[in-house]
Enzyme design. Structure first.
Site, mmCIF file in Angstrom:
data_model
loop_
_atom_site.group_PDB
_atom_site.id
_atom_site.type_symbol
_atom_site.label_atom_id
_atom_site.label_comp_id
_atom_site.label_asym_id
_atom_site.label_seq_id
_atom_site.Cartn_x
_atom_site.Cartn_y
_atom_site.Cartn_z
ATOM 1 N N TYR A 109 38.339 42.914 43.795
ATOM 2 C CA TYR A 109 39.022 42.719 42.516
ATOM 3 C C TYR A 109 40.087 41.633 42.628
ATOM 4 O O TYR A 109 40.131 40.683 41.841
ATOM 5 C CB TYR A 109 39.646 44.025 42.049
ATOM 6 C CG TYR A 109 40.618 43.859 40.902
ATOM 7 C CD1 TYR A 109 40.180 43.481 39.632
ATOM 8 C CD2 TYR A 109 41.992 44.045 41.088
ATOM 9 C CE1 TYR A 109 41.083 43.308 38.581
ATOM 10 C CE2 TYR A 109 42.890 43.880 40.043
ATOM 11 C CZ TYR A 109 42.431 43.504 38.799
ATOM 12 O OH TYR A 109 43.317 43.314 37.774
ATOM 13 N N ASP A 116 48.983 41.471 40.309
ATOM 14 C CA ASP A 116 49.733 41.551 41.562
ATOM 15 C C ASP A 116 48.807 41.714 42.759
ATOM 16 O O ASP A 116 49.211 41.468 43.902
ATOM 17 C CB ASP A 116 50.730 42.715 41.507
ATOM 18 C CG ASP A 116 50.061 44.057 41.220
ATOM 19 O OD1 ASP A 116 49.058 44.089 40.470
ATOM 20 O OD2 ASP A 116 50.555 45.093 41.724
#
Length: 316
Positions: free
Chosen positions: A130, A107
């Site tokens: 990330y 997500d």
């Protein structure tokens, strides 16, 4: 390493998702093979190709990733090497033998500015290393292998490895109160439910003439949304019901808990596409959490078959 063709080749063997996959898949198929470091290392693309070509699977499942969100800010080269270049190597090797690849994403490819659940066609805009490395991995996997299934998931918890649920349980034995962020919203997701979904998707991906709709990007999370505070409260209340200590959980803002990497404030994922294409849908996260807490408390009361029945679908 295996020199006998396997049905499913899992990259990773000790993480939350890979451990869950092994439990779910090996129950009915002894030709599932998992391989991790040092035999296969996403930092070494040639080791990835060599292992996959030796195994000759029908489906490769990439369950390995660099997931240290804060540390990635200081180690961007490693994050990209694992999450982008390593994932690409796996997808290319799978394509060489006409195998499908199932790849997990996150997500955190979204920036959190939306206030309704994200759908697969929403523009991605990751706000940290990330998330950017995982988004780059999505692009490379899709380009390298047309038979790709990219599963974006979120807030993973399980009886295995390290995760938020286990951290909360540990802290409940050390503290009388725990402060948890209450202005970041997402979908807690049980790794064992993800594994059950993969188990049902594998025959679709490996079919002689697969339905082309099965390939692409899907959001795959347990049903329902909450904040980290809400998740922590549910964990600790469930633990107390199972004989654990009662601990006060206090809500705080993100500004009161600074981290090196910025997190999206709202990263709730819509699973409508998954439901519409396959008929599969993961159960509510609170039900999944109850099962997980039973496992962690050493008294499971539901069997895997019952969990599997809750992810029924069109093609099941």
């Amino acid at each position: 390493m295996t020199d006998v063709p396997c049905s499913t080749f899992i990259i990773g063997k000790s993480g939350q998702v890979s451990s869950s996959l092994l439990e779910a898949l090996r129950a009915e198929d002894n030709r599932v093979f998992a391989c991790g470091r040092p035999e296969i290392d996403l930092l070494d693309p040639e080791s990835v190709r060599r292992a996959i070509l030796a195994a000759r699977p029908k489906v490769v499942v990439n369950a390995a990733a660099y997931t240290a969100v804060d540390r990635a800010e200081d180690e961007p080269e490693i994050a990209y090497a694992v999450n982008a270049a390593g994932a690409e190597a796996a997808a290319k090797a799978a394509a060489e033998i006409d195998a499908a690849i199932i790849h997990f994403s996150t997500d955190y490819v979204f920036d959190g500015s939306k206030r309704t659940p994200y759908v697969e066609t929403d523009p991605v805009s990751p706000i940290g290393v990330y998330g950017r490395s995982k988004q780059e991995g999505e692009v490379r996997v899709a380009a390298a292998n047309p038979k790709h299934i990219i599963l974006r998931t979120a807030w993973i918890f399980s009886p295995f490895g390290g995760n938020f649920a286990k951290t909360m349980l540990r802290l409940s034995k050390e503290r009388r109160e725990i402060k948890v962020v209450d202005d970041q919203c997402g979908n807690p997701t049980h790794a064992l439910d993800l594994a059950e979904l993969v188990r049902k998707v594998l025959p679709l991906a490996s079919a002689q003439s697969p339905d082309p709709r099965i390939f692409g990007t899907f959001h795959t999370v347990n049903h329902g949304e909450t904040t980290w505070f809400g998740f922590a409260k549910a964990i600790l209340e469930g633990a107390a019901q199972r004989g654990g200590s009662e601990v006060a959980v206090l809500p705080i803002g993100t500004k009161d808990y600074p981290t090196k990497a910025e997190r999206p404030a709202y990263s709730v994922l819509s699973t409508d596409k998954l439901r519409d294409v396959t008929g599969f849908q993961l159960r509510p996260w609170r039900e999944a959490l109850s099962d997980c807490l039973d496992r962690l408390a050493g008294s499971p009361h539901r069997v895997a078959a019952e969990r599997s029945q809750q992810i029924g679908g069109k093609f099941a």
